[in-house]
Design a protein around this motif. Structure first.
Motif, PDB file in Angstrom:
ATOM      1  N   LYS A 148       0.853  -1.123   0.043  1.00  0.00           N
ATOM      2  CA  LYS A 148      -0.065  -0.063  -0.070  1.00  0.00           C
ATOM      3  C   LYS A 148       0.834   1.133  -0.039  1.00  0.00           C
ATOM      4  CE  LYS A 148      -1.774   1.425   3.720  1.00  0.00           C
ATOM      5  NZ  LYS A 148      -1.251   2.869   3.877  1.00  0.00           N
ATOM      6  N   PRO A 149       0.608   2.215  -0.896  1.00  0.00           N
ATOM      7  CA  PRO A 149       1.389   3.436  -0.890  1.00  0.00           C
ATOM      8  C   PRO A 149       1.287   4.141   0.593  1.00  0.00           C
ATOM      9  CG  PRO A 149       0.101   3.086  -2.779  1.00  0.00           C
ATOM     10  CD  PRO A 149      -0.447   2.143  -2.057  1.00  0.00           C
ATOM     11  N   PRO A 150       2.196   4.678   0.948  1.00  0.00           N
ATOM     12  CA  PRO A 150       2.026   5.389   2.293  1.00  0.00           C
ATOM     13  C   PRO A 150       1.073   6.371   2.600  1.00  0.00           C
ATOM     14  CG  PRO A 150       4.636   5.051   1.750  1.00  0.00           C
ATOM     15  CD  PRO A 150       3.664   4.652   0.341  1.00  0.00           C
ATOM     16  N   MET A 151       0.848   7.165   1.235  1.00  0.00           N
ATOM     17  CA  MET A 151       0.004   8.057   1.401  1.00  0.00           C
ATOM     18  C   MET A 151      -1.638   7.615   1.411  1.00  0.00           C
ATOM     19  SD  MET A 151       0.727   7.515  -1.675  1.00  0.00           S
ATOM     20  CE  MET A 151       2.141   8.222  -1.932  1.00  0.00           C
ATOM     21  N   MET A 152      -1.763   6.515   1.014  1.00  0.00           N
ATOM     22  CA  MET A 152      -3.375   5.965   0.943  1.00  0.00           C
ATOM     23  C   MET A 152      -3.631   5.292   2.310  1.00  0.00           C
ATOM     24  SD  MET A 152      -4.376   3.216  -1.657  1.00  0.00           S
ATOM     25  CE  MET A 152      -4.616   4.001  -3.260  1.00  0.00           C
ATOM     26  N   HIS A 197      -3.629   7.469  -8.848  1.00  0.00           N
ATOM     27  CA  HIS A 197      -3.947   7.895  -7.718  1.00  0.00           C
ATOM     28  C   HIS A 197      -2.845   8.663  -6.900  1.00  0.00           C
ATOM     29  CE1 HIS A 197      -3.868   7.494  -3.145  1.00  0.00           C
ATOM     30  NE2 HIS A 197      -5.321   7.688  -3.526  1.00  0.00           N
ATOM     31  N   ALA A 198      -1.388   8.410  -7.188  1.00  0.00           N
ATOM     32  CA  ALA A 198      -0.260   8.978  -6.476  1.00  0.00           C
ATOM     33  C   ALA A 198      -0.312  10.480  -7.154  1.00  0.00           C
ATOM     34  CB  ALA A 198       0.950   8.271  -6.621  1.00  0.00           C
ATOM     35  N   GLU A 199      -0.649  10.561  -8.340  1.00  0.00           N
ATOM     36  CA  GLU A 199      -0.851  12.062  -8.851  1.00  0.00           C
ATOM     37  C   GLU A 199      -2.087  12.921  -8.547  1.00  0.00           C
ATOM     38  OE1 GLU A 199      -0.559  11.027 -12.889  1.00  0.00           O
ATOM     39  OE2 GLU A 199       1.670  10.437 -12.922  1.00  0.00           O
ATOM     40  N   GLY A 200      -2.810  12.201  -7.690  1.00  0.00           N
ATOM     41  CA  GLY A 200      -4.295  12.820  -7.321  1.00  0.00           C
ATOM     42  C   GLY A 200      -5.226  12.712  -8.115  1.00  0.00           C
ATOM     43  N   LYS A 201      -5.268  11.949  -9.180  1.00  0.00           N
ATOM     44  CA  LYS A 201      -6.132  11.974 -10.163  1.00  0.00           C
ATOM     45  C   LYS A 201      -7.343  11.165  -9.931  1.00  0.00           C
ATOM     46  CE  LYS A 201      -2.583  13.176 -13.809  1.00  0.00           C
ATOM     47  NZ  LYS A 201      -2.157  12.677 -15.054  1.00  0.00           N
ATOM     48  N   LEU A 202      -7.389  10.155  -9.081  1.00  0.00           N
ATOM     49  CA  LEU A 202      -8.334   9.098  -8.799  1.00  0.00           C
ATOM     50  C   LEU A 202      -8.434   9.249  -7.100  1.00  0.00           C
ATOM     51  CD1 LEU A 202      -7.278   6.033 -10.875  1.00  0.00           C
ATOM     52  CD2 LEU A 202      -8.949   7.773 -11.401  1.00  0.00           C
ATOM     53  N   LYS A 203      -9.613   9.377  -6.725  1.00  0.00           N
ATOM     54  CA  LYS A 203      -9.869   9.286  -5.117  1.00  0.00           C
ATOM     55  C   LYS A 203     -11.463   8.624  -5.064  1.00  0.00           C
ATOM     56  CE  LYS A 203      -9.840  11.621  -0.882  1.00  0.00           C
ATOM     57  NZ  LYS A 203      -9.787  13.138  -0.199  1.00  0.00           N
ATOM     58  N   MET A 263      -1.903  -6.775 -12.872  1.00  0.00           N
ATOM     59  CA  MET A 263      -0.619  -5.945 -12.286  1.00  0.00           C
ATOM     60  C   MET A 263      -0.313  -4.719 -13.140  1.00  0.00           C
ATOM     61  SD  MET A 263       1.554  -5.993  -9.635  1.00  0.00           S
ATOM     62  CE  MET A 263       1.858  -7.455  -9.003  1.00  0.00           C
ATOM     63  N   GLN A 264      -0.151  -4.748 -14.422  1.00  0.00           N
ATOM     64  CA  GLN A 264       0.100  -3.615 -15.163  1.00  0.00           C
ATOM     65  C   GLN A 264      -0.850  -2.562 -14.793  1.00  0.00           C
ATOM     66  OE1 GLN A 264       0.706  -4.336 -19.451  1.00  0.00           O
ATOM     67  NE2 GLN A 264       0.608  -1.976 -19.770  1.00  0.00           N
ATOM     68  N   ASN A 265      -2.122  -2.877 -15.137  1.00  0.00           N
ATOM     69  CA  ASN A 265      -3.406  -2.164 -14.966  1.00  0.00           C
ATOM     70  C   ASN A 265      -3.411  -1.641 -13.306  1.00  0.00           C
ATOM     71  OD1 ASN A 265      -4.149  -2.769 -17.517  1.00  0.00           O
ATOM     72  ND2 ASN A 265      -6.155  -3.809 -16.681  1.00  0.00           N
ATOM     73  N   THR A 266      -2.980  -2.411 -12.237  1.00  0.00           N
ATOM     74  CA  THR A 266      -2.946  -1.875 -10.887  1.00  0.00           C
ATOM     75  C   THR A 266      -1.892  -1.000 -10.877  1.00  0.00           C
ATOM     76  OG1 THR A 266      -3.678  -4.117 -10.156  1.00  0.00           O
ATOM     77  CG2 THR A 266      -2.531  -2.568  -8.543  1.00  0.00           C
ATOM     78  N   MET A 267      -0.715  -1.112 -11.330  1.00  0.00           N
ATOM     79  CA  MET A 267       0.251  -0.090 -11.159  1.00  0.00           C
ATOM     80  C   MET A 267      -0.150   1.259 -12.024  1.00  0.00           C
ATOM     81  SD  MET A 267       2.439  -1.479  -9.429  1.00  0.00           S
ATOM     82  CE  MET A 267       1.107  -2.269  -8.576  1.00  0.00           C
ATOM     83  N   GLU A 268      -0.775   1.175 -13.259  1.00  0.00           N
ATOM     84  CA  GLU A 268      -1.200   2.466 -13.774  1.00  0.00           C
ATOM     85  C   GLU A 268      -2.239   3.225 -13.059  1.00  0.00           C
ATOM     86  OE1 GLU A 268      -2.485   1.246 -17.444  1.00  0.00           O
ATOM     87  OE2 GLU A 268      -0.483   0.542 -18.390  1.00  0.00           O
TER      88      GLU A 268
END
Length: 325
Positions: A108-112, A286-292, A276-281
């Motif tokens: 899990k990314p730390p910011m999530m 999300h990291a760029e703030g485009k999905l929440k 996995m490729q889709n998940t990474m995309e």
């Protein structure tokens, strides 16, 4: 550990909250201390014995999980005890512990935070697989999302915009549609007080829509496909309305369109590298703030039945989450 257990198929009120034995991992499994589990519409069907597959009784429902690794199997190297992770299981998530297949468990990314992580996998995985892999949605095309205020629907609205489409969101009331507009929908349709086919034609200047994302089924499916453009793609995602529509196949002939099935769970199992490729995309967006994900409400584990009732009663906008520990 404590868990919600389905001992007989039936309504949410039939579920039991009880103590179960702690889990031990098989060689390709990760035991996760569950912090949060997303509630998805298929959960309401699985407990009633109405889903595509029926788990052997008794079982614990719940698929989208996030938590902390407790123990790993002998073949697991990509995560270790203490890592914060999210993942997907066929069932078992409404519990303090769950065994997750190694290829469906991700750091899990730390910011999530945990509720967001538990709301991510099924909704965005399903919608991205549908729009990218099954519909080949192109920038400049028009996408109609039915049930657009639900978990997968709202994800489809967000992703459609990111992929460059014009997005028309359709839902059952104006309050739900306000949320869709906030998530980027270019146009909205309340299909309880508008003729869906005529409104589609009006909003597309008579052309129709290129892609229909349908997690609802029921009476609106045929009206939607009658508003489809030539060479369109109709995505069969689910049947939240409760009934499976019967589409006159002459419509596919007349419109030169494709009727395409979407079953993300099987896609994830059968083609893990693509998933996995889709998940990474998706994680990058999300990291760029485009999905929440939009979190409607968080319920404690012991009140899981109320969460499922809210889902069945169409009271939910976006996602609801069960807090497990």
């Amino acid at each position: 550990m404590k868990a919600i257990v389905c001992k007989q198929f039936g309504p949410p009120s039939a579920l039991v909250f009880e103590e179960l034995d702690d889990l031990t991992p098989k060689e390709n499994e990760v035991i996760v201390q569950v912090k949060a589990c997303g509630v998805n519409f298929p959960d309401t069907l699985i407990i009633q014995g109405l889903y595509q597959f029926k788990p052997e009784l008794p079982f614990t429902p719940g698929s989208d999980i996030a938590g902390i690794v407790k123990e790993v199997g002998a073949n697991i190297t990509h995560v270790k005890s203490g890592d914060e992770v999210f993942g997907f299981v066929m069932h078992g998530g409404y519990a303090e512990e769950v065994a997750v297949p190694g290829n469906a468990c991700f750091k899990k990314p730390p910011m999530m935070d945990f509720p967001i992580a538990a709301s991510f996998m099924m909704a965005y995985g399903t919608s991205y697989h549908a729009l990218k892999d099954r519909a080949d949605l192109q920038s400049g095309e028009t996408l109609l999302v039915l049930g657009a205020s639900g978990g997968v629907g709202l994800a489809a609205v967000e992703l459609g915009k990111l992929m460059g489409a014009k997005v028309i969101a359709a839902a059952s009331n104006d309050q739900k549609l306000q949320l869709c507009a906030a998530y980027g929908a270019d146009e909205i349709i309340n299909y309880t007080d508008k003729d869906l086919k005529l409104k589609i034609k009006e909003l597309t200047n008579g052309k129709g829509v290129d892609v229909i994302y349908d997690p609802v089924g029921g009476e609106y499916s045929e009206m939607a496909i009658r508003g489809m453009a030539w060479d369109g793609r109709y995505l069969v995602v689910g049947f939240a309305a409760g009934s499976i529509p019967k589409i006159p196949l002459n419509l596919a002939l007349l419109k030169g369109c494709s009727i395409v099935g979407v079953f993300w769970g099987s896609f994830a199992v059968k083609t893990p590298k693509k998933n996995m490729q889709n998940t990474m995309e998706l994680m990058q967006w999300h990291a760029e703030g485009k999905l929440k994900p939009h979190i409607h409400k968080i319920y404690p584990l012991e009140d899981s039945s109320s969460a499922l009732k809210a889902m069945i009663n169409r009271e939910v906008k976006g996602k609801i989450v069960i807090q497990c520990s």
